[in-house]
Write a protein that holds these residues in place. Structure first.
Motif, PDB file in Angstrom:
ATOM      1  N   GLY A  61      33.458   3.324 -11.109  1.00  0.00           N
ATOM      2  CA  GLY A  61      33.223   3.911  -9.796  1.00  0.00           C
ATOM      3  C   GLY A  61      32.273   5.082  -9.802  1.00  0.00           C
ATOM      4  N   LEU A  62      31.338   5.105 -10.765  1.00  0.00           N
ATOM      5  CA  LEU A  62      30.383   6.204 -10.833  1.00  0.00           C
ATOM      6  C   LEU A  62      29.026   5.849 -10.238  1.00  0.00           C
ATOM      7  CD1 LEU A  62      31.071   7.550 -14.435  1.00  0.00           C
ATOM      8  CD2 LEU A  62      31.639   8.677 -12.286  1.00  0.00           C
ATOM      9  N   GLY A  63      28.706   4.557 -10.160  1.00  0.00           N
ATOM     10  CA  GLY A  63      27.360   4.145  -9.772  1.00  0.00           C
ATOM     11  C   GLY A  63      26.921   4.674  -8.427  1.00  0.00           C
ATOM     12  N   LEU A  64      27.752   4.514  -7.395  1.00  0.00           N
ATOM     13  CA  LEU A  64      27.364   4.967  -6.063  1.00  0.00           C
ATOM     14  C   LEU A  64      27.383   6.491  -5.964  1.00  0.00           C
ATOM     15  CD1 LEU A  64      29.101   2.344  -3.729  1.00  0.00           C
ATOM     16  CD2 LEU A  64      26.740   2.416  -4.558  1.00  0.00           C
ATOM     17  N   TRP A  65      28.294   7.139  -6.699  1.00  0.00           N
ATOM     18  CA  TRP A  65      28.295   8.606  -6.707  1.00  0.00           C
ATOM     19  C   TRP A  65      26.998   9.136  -7.321  1.00  0.00           C
ATOM     20  CZ3 TRP A  65      28.596  12.334 -10.747  1.00  0.00           C
ATOM     21  CH2 TRP A  65      28.861  13.630 -10.312  1.00  0.00           C
ATOM     22  N   ILE A  66      26.527   8.478  -8.407  1.00  0.00           N
ATOM     23  CA  ILE A  66      25.253   8.853  -9.005  1.00  0.00           C
ATOM     24  C   ILE A  66      24.117   8.647  -8.009  1.00  0.00           C
ATOM     25  CG2 ILE A  66      23.586   8.239 -10.778  1.00  0.00           C
ATOM     26  CD1 ILE A  66      25.864   9.841 -11.882  1.00  0.00           C
ATOM     27  N   VAL A  67      24.166   7.552  -7.247  1.00  0.00           N
ATOM     28  CA  VAL A  67      23.152   7.302  -6.226  1.00  0.00           C
ATOM     29  C   VAL A  67      23.105   8.456  -5.226  1.00  0.00           C
ATOM     30  CG1 VAL A  67      22.582   5.849  -4.237  1.00  0.00           C
ATOM     31  CG2 VAL A  67      23.164   4.793  -6.427  1.00  0.00           C
ATOM     32  N   ARG A  68      24.281   8.907  -4.781  1.00  0.00           N
ATOM     33  CA  ARG A  68      24.315  10.021  -3.825  1.00  0.00           C
ATOM     34  C   ARG A  68      23.710  11.284  -4.427  1.00  0.00           C
ATOM     35  NH1 ARG A  68      29.852  12.746  -2.078  1.00  0.00           N
ATOM     36  NH2 ARG A  68      29.230  14.152  -3.747  1.00  0.00           N
ATOM     37  N   GLN A  69      24.042  11.580  -5.693  1.00  0.00           N
ATOM     38  CA  GLN A  69      23.500  12.763  -6.342  1.00  0.00           C
ATOM     39  C   GLN A  69      21.980  12.670  -6.471  1.00  0.00           C
ATOM     40  OE1 GLN A  69      25.518  15.390  -7.019  1.00  0.00           O
ATOM     41  NE2 GLN A  69      27.140  14.139  -6.125  1.00  0.00           N
ATOM     42  N   LEU A  70      21.488  11.487  -6.817  1.00  0.00           N
ATOM     43  CA  LEU A  70      20.037  11.308  -6.960  1.00  0.00           C
ATOM     44  C   LEU A  70      19.337  11.404  -5.606  1.00  0.00           C
ATOM     45  CD1 LEU A  70      19.986   8.379  -9.548  1.00  0.00           C
ATOM     46  CD2 LEU A  70      19.425  10.773  -9.962  1.00  0.00           C
ATOM     47  N   ALA A  71      19.979  10.850  -4.562  1.00  0.00           N
ATOM     48  CA  ALA A  71      19.396  10.962  -3.221  1.00  0.00           C
ATOM     49  C   ALA A  71      19.312  12.421  -2.789  1.00  0.00           C
ATOM     50  CB  ALA A  71      20.234  10.152  -2.227  1.00  0.00           C
ATOM     51  N   GLU A  72      20.381  13.173  -3.018  1.00  0.00           N
ATOM     52  CA  GLU A  72      20.379  14.590  -2.623  1.00  0.00           C
ATOM     53  C   GLU A  72      19.373  15.386  -3.447  1.00  0.00           C
ATOM     54  OE1 GLU A  72      24.444  15.769  -2.992  1.00  0.00           O
ATOM     55  OE2 GLU A  72      25.073  14.737  -1.155  1.00  0.00           O
ATOM     56  N   ALA A  73      19.192  15.020  -4.724  1.00  0.00           N
ATOM     57  CA  ALA A  73      18.192  15.693  -5.543  1.00  0.00           C
ATOM     58  C   ALA A  73      16.785  15.458  -5.000  1.00  0.00           C
ATOM     59  CB  ALA A  73      18.283  15.204  -6.993  1.00  0.00           C
ATOM     60  N   HIS A  74      16.578  14.311  -4.327  1.00  0.00           N
ATOM     61  CA  HIS A  74      15.294  14.009  -3.695  1.00  0.00           C
ATOM     62  C   HIS A  74      15.219  14.574  -2.276  1.00  0.00           C
ATOM     63  CE1 HIS A  74      14.748  11.023  -6.960  1.00  0.00           C
ATOM     64  NE2 HIS A  74      13.463  11.104  -6.672  1.00  0.00           N
ATOM     65  N   GLY A  75      16.211  15.348  -1.869  1.00  0.00           N
ATOM     66  CA  GLY A  75      16.202  15.918  -0.526  1.00  0.00           C
ATOM     67  C   GLY A  75      16.683  14.978   0.549  1.00  0.00           C
ATOM     68  N   GLY A  76      17.407  13.917   0.172  1.00  0.00           N
ATOM     69  CA  GLY A  76      17.871  12.938   1.156  1.00  0.00           C
ATOM     70  C   GLY A  76      19.369  12.769   1.122  1.00  0.00           C
ATOM     71  N   ASP A  82       0.810  -1.221   0.000  1.00  0.00           N
ATOM     72  CA  ASP A  82       0.000   0.000   0.000  1.00  0.00           C
ATOM     73  C   ASP A  82       0.845   1.274   0.000  1.00  0.00           C
ATOM     74  OD1 ASP A  82      -2.351  -1.488   0.118  1.00  0.00           O
ATOM     75  OD2 ASP A  82      -2.223  -1.650   2.309  1.00  0.00           O
ATOM     76  N   LEU A  83       2.168   1.128   0.065  1.00  0.00           N
ATOM     77  CA  LEU A  83       3.043   2.305   0.159  1.00  0.00           C
ATOM     78  C   LEU A  83       3.119   3.025  -1.188  1.00  0.00           C
ATOM     79  CD1 LEU A  83       5.086   3.983   1.826  1.00  0.00           C
ATOM     80  CD2 LEU A  83       6.864   2.443   0.992  1.00  0.00           C
ATOM     81  N   ARG A  84       2.940   4.331  -1.146  1.00  0.00           N
ATOM     82  CA  ARG A  84       3.117   5.190  -2.319  1.00  0.00           C
ATOM     83  C   ARG A  84       4.175   6.239  -1.971  1.00  0.00           C
ATOM     84  NH1 ARG A  84      -1.077   4.974  -6.024  1.00  0.00           N
ATOM     85  NH2 ARG A  84      -1.021   7.194  -6.506  1.00  0.00           N
ATOM     86  N   ILE A  85       5.057   6.499  -2.908  1.00  0.00           N
ATOM     87  CA  ILE A  85       6.164   7.416  -2.636  1.00  0.00           C
ATOM     88  C   ILE A  85       6.204   8.528  -3.682  1.00  0.00           C
ATOM     89  CG2 ILE A  85       7.625   5.814  -1.368  1.00  0.00           C
ATOM     90  CD1 ILE A  85       9.069   5.150  -3.933  1.00  0.00           C
ATOM     91  N   TRP A  86       6.677   9.697  -3.227  1.00  0.00           N
ATOM     92  CA  TRP A  86       6.742  10.900  -4.069  1.00  0.00           C
ATOM     93  C   TRP A  86       8.174  11.031  -4.589  1.00  0.00           C
ATOM     94  CZ3 TRP A  86       3.601  13.977  -6.527  1.00  0.00           C
ATOM     95  CH2 TRP A  86       3.993  15.266  -6.888  1.00  0.00           C
ATOM     96  N   VAL A  87       8.432  10.447  -5.773  1.00  0.00           N
ATOM     97  CA  VAL A  87       9.782  10.401  -6.330  1.00  0.00           C
ATOM     98  C   VAL A  87       9.712  10.570  -7.846  1.00  0.00           C
ATOM     99  CG1 VAL A  87      10.734   8.918  -4.518  1.00  0.00           C
ATOM    100  CG2 VAL A  87       9.708   7.877  -6.561  1.00  0.00           C
ATOM    101  N   ASP A  88      10.882  10.763  -8.444  1.00  0.00           N
ATOM    102  CA  ASP A  88      11.012  10.659  -9.901  1.00  0.00           C
ATOM    103  C   ASP A  88      11.152   9.168 -10.210  1.00  0.00           C
ATOM    104  OD1 ASP A  88      12.188  10.331 -12.482  1.00  0.00           O
ATOM    105  OD2 ASP A  88      12.837  12.411 -12.449  1.00  0.00           O
TER     106      ASP A  88
END
Length: 359
Positions: free
Chosen positions: A322-337, A254-260
């Motif tokens: 070595g870009l995958g986790l850096w991209i994850v961090r950028q995407l997390a910060e873009a989502h405010g996290g 039932d979880l809905r999330i506000w994300v891209d």
């Protein structure tokens, strides 16, 4: 520099009011030279070197005005040379030798200073010139290094542009052809097509990662198209791209999330792909409000590496850069996290927090 010299001359009026006429002349010459430097259109790189000649003349005038007292002349002469060394080639520094020496020696002779005072020029001038040559050499090296880095950056941008236009489209075509073939070959040969599809998907993800690096470098951030989406469906679709090992998903239906959706899917694919490459099964994806956790049961990550794991090129290997986790961090910060790695026994959990999770 000339503004500083003129301001100091004006401030010295308080300490030496008896020398007011001379201080005002020196201050006027300094401030006038500064005004020329600010207002004149210096169209050629070496044109401002003329200011140095004016500066030496002002130094000579200052020494003469104060009766041959050269207390401030030496330091400003060296400072003028240092300024010139930062901006002009070595031949200009050598050409400065004559006006610099004249500006120092002439007022001393005119005011009848002792020979040992006049002779101090034989110490000051070689020292000033040597300091200037050292500074010029270092500044030239830095300029050459900057130009080299600019060429590398241009090459990198061109390479990423090539990936964008000349690699992604063929990869898509190859992937579609392999998927069509997979439905037509015997099951005994399907494993070869599966392997080809996995490697094609990996190449596509690498191209997307490099394109994201380019977007971040260019715009400073990634643009998001956030939507309220069912979390369970989003995680299931993301895991369909990971075929190497089974992955256990623990997500509230039932979880809905506000994300891209596309970007959040990319986070999951990158984290699960990292867990598959560097950890051991079972791989568990757990999503609750505001928190995504991807855990493996491998040997874990040393604490010294965990703090920089999400940095650019921090953990490259034979399967990536070595870009995958850096991209994850950028995407997390873009989502405010934020993104982090947490130790587990056994294994490690990659955790991404994000804001505005909704039911």
């Amino acid at each position: 520099m000339f503004l500083l010299a003129g301001t100091l001359a004006l401030l010295n009026l308080v300490n030496d009011p008896g020398s007011a006429p001379r201080l005002l002349i020196v201050a006027g010459c300094d401030l006038g030279t500064a005004l020329l430097g600010l207002l004149l259109p210096w169209r050629r790189r070496c044109s401002p070197a003329l200011l140095g000649v004016l500066g030496f003349a002002v130094l000579g005038l200052s020494t003469w005005s104060f009766g041959g007292v050269a207390t401030g002349t030496g330091p400003f002469l060296v400072l003028l040379y240092a300024w010139a060394a930062l901006h002009f080639p070595r031949w200009i520094l050598a050409a400065y030798a004559l006006p610099a020496a004249a500006s120092y020696v002439t007022p001393l002779i005119l005011t009848r200073q002792p020979p040992e005072v006049v002779g101090s020029a034989f110490v000051l001038m070689p020292v000033a010139l040597a300091v200037a040559f050292l500074i010029e050499g270092h500044a030239r090296h830095l300029r050459q290094e900057r130009e080299r880095l600019e060429r590398i950056e241009q090459w990198r941008a061109a390479m990423i542009g090539t990936l964008a236009h000349d690699v992604r489209a063929p990869l898509t075509t190859v992937q579609m052809a392999l998927e069509e073939l997979r439905d037509q070959v015997p099951s005994s040969s399907a494993w070869m097509l599966d392997a080809a599809l996995r490697h094609t998907a990996r190449m596509t993800r690498l191209a997307e990662d490099l394109l994201d690096v380019h977007r971040i470098d260019t715009a400073g951030h990634l643009k998001l198209d956030r939507q309220l989406v069912p979390a369970c469906r989003l995680v299931s679709e993301a895991l369909s791209y990971v075929r190497a090992v089974p992955v256990v998903a623990d997500v509230d239906e039932d979880l809905r999330i506000w994300v891209d959706p596309a970007r959040f899917e990319q986070i999951i694919v990158n984290l699960v792909g990292n867990a598959v490459k560097y950890g051991r099964p079972p791989i568990v994806v757990r999503l609750v409000e505001g928190r995504l956790e991807v855990r493996d049961h491998g040997d874990g990550i040393p604490s010294s590496l965990r703090s920089r794991l999400f940095s650019q090129f921090a953990a490259g290997g034979q399967d990536g850069v070595g870009l995958g986790l850096w991209i994850v961090r950028q995407l997390a910060e873009a989502h405010g996290g934020r993104a982090s790695a947490e130790a587990r026994d056994p294994g490690v959990a990659m955790v991404v927090t994000f804001e505005n999770a909704k039911h």
